[in-house]
Scaffold this active site. Structure first.
Site, PDB file in Angstrom:
ATOM      1  CG  HIS A  36     -60.741  14.121  97.483  1.00 29.08           C
ATOM      2  ND1 HIS A  36     -61.258  13.713  96.275  1.00 29.08           N
ATOM      3  CD2 HIS A  36     -60.826  15.477  97.501  1.00 29.08           C
ATOM      4  CE1 HIS A  36     -61.628  14.788  95.574  1.00 29.08           C
ATOM      5  NE2 HIS A  36     -61.379  15.851  96.303  1.00 29.08           N
ATOM      6  CB  SER A 128     -73.939  16.632  98.417  1.00 26.75           C
ATOM      7  OG  SER A 128     -74.185  15.275  98.191  1.00 26.75           O
ATOM      8  CB  SER A 129     -76.953  19.465  93.857  1.00 28.51           C
ATOM      9  OG  SER A 129     -75.994  19.176  92.852  1.00 28.51           O
ATOM     10  CG  ASP A 174     -71.262  13.731  98.611  1.00 31.65           C
ATOM     11  OD1 ASP A 174     -70.637  14.099  99.624  1.00 31.65           O
ATOM     12  OD2 ASP A 174     -70.949  14.076  97.463  1.00 31.65           O
TER      13      ASP A 174
END
Length: 376
Positions: A36, A128-129, A174
């Site tokens: 974050h 992180s697909s 990502d």
């Protein structure tokens, strides 16, 4: 729209009647530390994982896009849309639509395509697909249409797909990891200036990733709330982003209304932990790395409040294991996966015994992502 049994996994040839012209892939990622912080202009330290999203593509002469997903939860039919008529609200197809929408908005010329997508990156795992899918699609279209885009530009476009079209307010980490990170090498990224350096992992450590079985969703409300809280805290502190608050001035957060002070404290101290982790990696200080991992998890649990009981249980089990240096929640939180650092050569055994204890105590079905099980 062509339907088929979900148990059938047809090849590109079987789906479309001819072979693909392009076949590419993009990895998932594990964030070693720096959670974050990216949407606060800070530092992150992700690493690519072996699991990949695979994209096969063939150009068409019209403006029709026909796409098939081989993932069990999504498979069953070829979905279609027209270039220039992209409209959100179609599930996984939104990522395909988002990619073509963003590219066309940037002035790139496309024709229709046929796509077959398959992925080894588990959905909702914190690995992180979606960014892996975005980057895979962008790589396939770059190759098919000779688009003048470098890997950093692909990552920035991937972020815009998520934010502008899918509606998930994610940071840049990502897609950058999916586009330029490598295996066994940490990607030290300054998300404000987009400077990056690849830092090798030291010898003597195994990276372990266990998926808790509790899925998350970045486009859901909690993630949005955390980002809004950070923006509000930065405004009250009079800084452009929380990255701009020096750690020496953390006392100022005590004047913020709760929970903004705690959110700020996490971001500021997490940025410091990323920098300290890079130093520890370079020094091969595994004990210090473990301490930083546990401190990061505690900060996510108490100050940022993005952990869940199942994730905390996995970290607690890691604390009890003498072969583990450190463990922490990885990814956006509210479920997902835990990343651990284990003694060299013990990673497989550590992952197995912690998974077994976790399953017995939680009732969840964990999945070991790294080290990859034999035959994976």
């Amino acid at each position: 729209m062509r339907s088929m049994s979900p148990d059938v996994n047809p090849s590109f040839q079987e789906l479309f009647g001819h072979p693909a012209q392009v076949a590419v892939h993009a990895p998932g990622r594990v964030n070693l530390i720096g959670e974050h912080t990216d949407y606060n202009g800070g530092f992150v330290l992700p690493m690519a994982i072996p699991q990949q999203t695979h994209v096969e593509l063939r150009r068409r002469d019209d403006r029709r896009v026909r796409a098939f997903s081989a993932n069990k939860s999504q498979a069953g039919e070829i979905l279609e849309f027209e270039l220039g008529a992209e409209a959100a609200g179609k599930g996984w197809l939104d990522y395909v639509q988002g990619v073509t929408h963003v590219l066309q908005r940037e002035g790139h010329t496309l024709s229709g395509v046929e796509l077959r997508i398959s992925s080894e990156v588990p959905l909702g795992s914190g690995l992180s697909s979606s960014a892996s899918l975005d980057v895979g699609l962008l790589r396939a279209l770059r190759a098919a249409f000779s688009l003048p885009l470098d890997d950093v530009q692909l990552a920035l476009l991937g972020q815009r797909v998520e934010v502008d079209f899918v509606g998930a307010p994610v940071g840049v980490m990502d897609p950058m990891a999916a586009s330029i990170a490598g295996l066994g090498v940490a990607l030290f990224l300054d998300t404000r200036h987009m400077n990056f350096e690849r830092v090798p992992l030291p010898p003597g450590v195994d990276v372990v990733i266990i998926n808790s079985g509790v899925a998350h969703n970045h486009s859901a409300g909690d993630y949005r709330v955390r980002r809004a809280e950070c923006e509000r805290a930065a405004a009250l502190l009079g800084v452009p982003q929380l990255r701009d608050l020096p750690e020496a001035e953390l006392a100022r957060t005590e004047r913020l209304p709760d929970p903004l002070g705690r959110r700020t404290r996490h971001v500021v101290t997490e940025n410091a932990r990323v920098l300290a982790t890079v130093e520890a990696l370079r020094a091969g200080d595994l004990k210090r790395l473990g301490q930083l991992f546990y401190a990061s998890h505690d900060s996510q649990r108490l100050d940022y409040e993005v952990s869940v009981p199942e994730i905390d249980l996995l970290v607690d089990l890691a604390r009890e294991d003498s072969d583990v240096y450190g463990a922490r929640l990885t990814g956006g939180g509210f479920g997902g996966s835990v990343v651990m650092l284990a003694r060299d050569g013990t990673g497989t055994a550590v992952a197995q015994r912690i998974s077994e204890r976790y399953a017995a105590r939680s009732g969840q079905r964990p999945a070991i992502l790294l080290p990859q099980p034999t035959g994976a």
